[in-house]
Enzyme design. Structure first.
Site, short mmCIF file in Angstrom:
data_model
loop_
_atom_site.label_atom_id
_atom_site.label_comp_id
_atom_site.label_asym_id
_atom_site.label_seq_id
_atom_site.Cartn_x
_atom_site.Cartn_y
_atom_site.Cartn_z
N ASP A 105 0.71 1.61 -1.61
CA ASP A 105 1.57 2.79 -1.71
C ASP A 105 0.77 4.05 -1.38
O ASP A 105 -0.47 4.06 -1.47
CB ASP A 105 2.12 2.92 -3.14
CG ASP A 105 3.04 1.77 -3.49
OD1 ASP A 105 3.58 1.15 -2.56
OD2 ASP A 105 3.19 1.49 -4.69
N1 URA Z 1 1.63 -2.83 -6.19
C1 URA Z 1 2.18 -1.59 -6.23
O1 URA Z 1 3.06 -1.32 -7.02
N2 URA Z 1 1.69 -0.67 -5.36
C2 URA Z 1 0.70 -0.91 -4.49
O2 URA Z 1 0.28 -0.02 -3.75
C3 URA Z 1 0.14 -2.21 -4.47
C4 URA Z 1 0.64 -3.14 -5.32
#
Ligand code: URA
Length: 251
Positions: A105
């Site tokens: 993310d």
């Molecule tokens: N899980 C999440 O919620 N976000 C990420 O960036 C990676 C794994």
């Protein structure tokens, strides 16, 4: 690639420029082979041994490359975006076929693998191989025994199926990242290892136990730990050993 590879083919396979562009660059005297300006775009070279330069800069002729990146926050995991900085903006390699393996993310930091090995990329993401990924997670709240049991067993996060079993550890070092101040009271640093890669999976898992994620950092991918010497935004190539262990993990 074969020992006798045409220069224009090499440049296009490496994603540096098309064959037509290469022809033009040759005419302009921009491409040199072992220090001698190339006369024609169909000149043959050995990508393993020849020194090939474009505008005086050496071309990296290794075809498949693997980078470990320490992704900074605020950067999106995409090849290109008109509005936002992407992880590929940090890769100075110039190869057009590089792609991140999976997604982190925008606000997640840490280990991101970037490669042009499409087959390994696919395998590492495939649910068939269950490649583990470990995240350092700062949560709002303190896990109770039952929360840990649910995370470890697999829980409903709103998808068709519950998550696969995960591993939960509470690290002795309560700093979220080395050198940072201790997180606020009422928060907790947790290490979570999962073998899937569902959308926002870690955030949704902690949401499901009522302890929202405040910060998220991926510290390992398969058998490889993020190099502690890599500052955020930096990347380096995988060592032979790291690469071999990754290939084994996806076999
Ligand atoms: N899980 C999440 O919620 N976000 C990420 O960036 C990676 C794994």
């Amino acid at each position: 690639m074969a020992q006798n590879t045409r220069i224009d083919k090499l440049f296009s396979v490496l994603g540096i420029m098309s064959r037509t562009e290469c022809k033009k660059a040759v005419k302009q005297g921009k491409i040199a082979l072992n220090g001698i300006p190339c006369r024609t775009a169909d000149a043959k070279c050995d990508p393993q041994t020849d020194l090939i330069t474009l505008d005086g800069t050496e071309i990296d002729t290794r075809l498949i490359v693997y980078y470990m990146m320490n992704k900074p926050a605020g950067v999106i995991t995409a090849a290109d975006d008109p509005r936002c900085e992407t992880v590929m903006d940090y890769v100075e390699d110039g190869r057009a076929d590089l792609a991140p393996v999976g997604r982190l993310d925008k606000d997640t930091t840490g280990f991101l693998l970037i490669t042009n090995d499409g087959q390994l990329n696919h395998r590492l993401l495939s649910p068939r191989y269950h490649v583990p990924k470990t995240y350092r997670v700062l949560i709002d709240g303190i896990l109770e025994e039952n929360d840990v049991k649910r995370l470890e067993k697999g829980l409903d996060i709103g998808d068709d199926k519950p998550t696969l079993p995960a591993i939960v550890n509470i690290p002795e070092d309560r700093h979220f990242l080395p050198g940072e101040a201790l997180p606020e009271d009422g928060t907790q640093v947790v290490l979570l290892t999962i073998t899937e890669g569902r959308f926002h999976q870690v955030k949704r898992m902690f949401e499901a136990v009522g302890k929202p994620v405040l910060r998220l950092h991926r510290q390992s991918f398969g058998p490889i730990e993020l190099d502690p010497d890599l500052e955020e935004g930096q990347l380096r190539e995988l060592t032979e050993e790291e690469l071999q262990s990754l290939i084994n993990a996806a076999n």
